[in-house]
Design a protein around this motif. Structure first.
Motif, PDB file in Angstrom:
ATOM      1  N   ILE A 168       8.001  37.065  58.805  1.00 19.36           N
ATOM      2  CA  ILE A 168       9.041  37.082  57.778  1.00 19.36           C
ATOM      3  C   ILE A 168       8.483  37.677  56.492  1.00 19.36           C
ATOM      4  CG2 ILE A 168      10.267  35.077  58.731  1.00 19.36           C
ATOM      5  CD1 ILE A 168       8.964  33.383  56.534  1.00 19.36           C
ATOM      6  N   CYS A 169       9.380  37.932  55.564  1.00 20.80           N
ATOM      7  CA  CYS A 169       8.958  38.388  54.248  1.00 20.80           C
ATOM      8  C   CYS A 169       8.911  37.196  53.305  1.00 20.80           C
ATOM      9  CB  CYS A 169       9.946  39.425  53.704  1.00 20.80           C
ATOM     10  SG  CYS A 169       9.977  40.958  54.663  1.00 20.80           S
ATOM     11  N   ASN A 170       8.092  37.299  52.326  1.00 21.16           N
ATOM     12  CA  ASN A 170       7.991  36.237  51.335  1.00 21.16           C
ATOM     13  C   ASN A 170       9.363  35.981  50.724  1.00 21.16           C
ATOM     14  OD1 ASN A 170       6.964  34.336  49.627  1.00 21.16           O
ATOM     15  ND2 ASN A 170       6.003  35.781  48.220  1.00 21.16           N
ATOM     16  N   GLY A 171       9.739  34.681  50.699  1.00 19.45           N
ATOM     17  CA  GLY A 171      11.065  34.321  50.202  1.00 19.45           C
ATOM     18  C   GLY A 171      12.070  34.085  51.300  1.00 19.45           C
ATOM     19  N   THR A 202       5.167  30.536  51.983  1.00 19.94           N
ATOM     20  CA  THR A 202       4.927  31.631  51.034  1.00 19.94           C
ATOM     21  C   THR A 202       3.711  32.453  51.425  1.00 19.94           C
ATOM     22  OG1 THR A 202       3.647  30.120  49.640  1.00 19.94           O
ATOM     23  CG2 THR A 202       5.990  30.367  49.135  1.00 19.94           C
ATOM     24  N   THR A 203       2.914  31.907  52.329  1.00 14.52           N
ATOM     25  CA  THR A 203       1.779  32.641  52.870  1.00 14.52           C
ATOM     26  C   THR A 203       1.771  32.455  54.381  1.00 14.52           C
ATOM     27  OG1 THR A 203       0.300  30.742  52.620  1.00 14.52           O
ATOM     28  CG2 THR A 203       0.386  32.323  50.784  1.00 14.52           C
ATOM     29  N   THR A 204       1.025  33.272  55.073  1.00  9.53           N
ATOM     30  CA  THR A 204       0.921  33.142  56.530  1.00  9.53           C
ATOM     31  C   THR A 204       0.433  31.728  56.871  1.00  9.53           C
ATOM     32  OG1 THR A 204       0.524  35.496  56.822  1.00  9.53           O
ATOM     33  CG2 THR A 204      -0.241  34.024  58.580  1.00  9.53           C
ATOM     34  N   THR A 226       3.772  34.645  60.263  1.00  2.14           N
ATOM     35  CA  THR A 226       3.161  35.615  59.358  1.00  2.14           C
ATOM     36  C   THR A 226       4.130  35.927  58.218  1.00  2.14           C
ATOM     37  OG1 THR A 226       1.896  36.575  61.174  1.00  2.14           O
ATOM     38  CG2 THR A 226       2.161  37.926  59.193  1.00  2.14           C
ATOM     39  N   VAL A 227       3.634  35.862  56.993  1.00  2.00           N
ATOM     40  CA  VAL A 227       4.453  36.141  55.807  1.00  2.00           C
ATOM     41  C   VAL A 227       3.942  37.435  55.169  1.00  2.00           C
ATOM     42  CG1 VAL A 227       5.249  35.310  53.562  1.00  2.00           C
ATOM     43  CG2 VAL A 227       4.861  33.690  55.444  1.00  2.00           C
TER      44      VAL A 227
END
Length: 266
Positions: A168-171, A202-204, A226-227
């Motif tokens: 995913i993306c942060n957020g 917010t982080t992996t 995974t972020v």
């Protein structure tokens, strides 16, 4: 004058036994022979009696001849060996699959388990509900008794965890799908979690889950989410003001791919 004297034969009484040595709780049959009538010290008036003494006992029988005038007696000693009272205790009567429990037999001298061991304490790891039997023998090796113990085996869950989106993306958020147990614990926090719960790292992050069915708990199962960081996009122009029918070059930076929007009318 002649006097006639009749001499009746005195019987010679003999006793035989089906067993001269028994275990407590058992019986033996005593049989008297060679007389016409019999009277036992235990009260019976037959030639064969069945007795169940609890201690060493001497039995006496009086035999009478056919004429009923002459008697003789005989004795027989029955030895009674103690039958052990075997008991079993367990470190746990209910276990989870993959676990062990220890069974301990007591109050006898020697032991033989249905699982093959010949010691008083055994460690078992049944995969299903199992009844264990032990036979205990007394010190003399002549008397035995048995006992049973039931071990209940509960299922240890095998837990599966998957993420709806493992990257995913942060957020952003993703949901964790869980299977294989009745209840679950998120080991990252120590809090309960249900299947389908949403997470927003917010982080992996590696999520560790433990599942339970009753008192049986699975080993930890993990899922990596995974972020990826959000890009910081910049856009610059070679000219901020142009005339009609002229052009300007816009240059974007900070990302790998770009999508431009149509210009707004002014």
């Amino acid at each position: 004058r002649t006097v006639s004297v009749s001499v009746n034969a005195t019987p010679t009484v003999a006793i035989t036994a089906s067993s001269g040595t028994i275990c407590s709780g058992q019986t033996t049959t005593l049989t008297a022979a060679t007389a016409n009538a019999y009277n036992w010290s235990s009260g019976q008036a037959v030639n064969a009696i069945t007795v169940a003494p609890t201690t060493n006992t001497v039995y006496t029988v009086i035999g009478t001849n056919t004429a009923g005038t002459c008697t003789a007696s005989a004795q027989f000693s029955v030895t009674v060996n103690a039958t052990p009272t075997v008991v079993i205790s367990a470190s746990s009567a209910s276990i989870c699959s993959g676990q062990t429990t220890t069974l301990t037999a007591a109050t006898a001298n020697d032991y033989s388990w249905s699982s093959g061991e010949t010691i008083n304490t055994i460690t078992v790891a049944p995969t299903t509900n199992t009844v264990y039997t032990v036979i205990g023998t007394n010190t003399a090796g002549t008397c035995t008794a048995s006992a049973q113990y039931s071990v209940t085996v509960n299922t240890t869950p095998t837990v599966a965890i998957t993420a709806a989106n493992a990257t995913i993306c942060n957020g952003q958020s993703t949901s964790l799908n869980l299977a294989g147990a009745n209840t679950y614990t998120l080991l990252n926090t120590g809090n309960p979690i249900t299947s389908g719960a949403s997470v927003s790292p917010t982080t992996t992050t590696t999520y560790s889950i433990q599942g339970s069915i009753g008192t049986c708990t699975s080993t930890a199962t993990q899922q990596l989410v995974t972020v990826n960081p959000l890009p910081t996009v910049t856009a610059v122009s070679n000219s901020t003001a142009i005339c009609v029918n002229q052009s300007a070059t816009l240059t974007a930076g900070g990302a790998q791919t770009y999508t431009w929007t149509s210009p707004a009318s002014t």
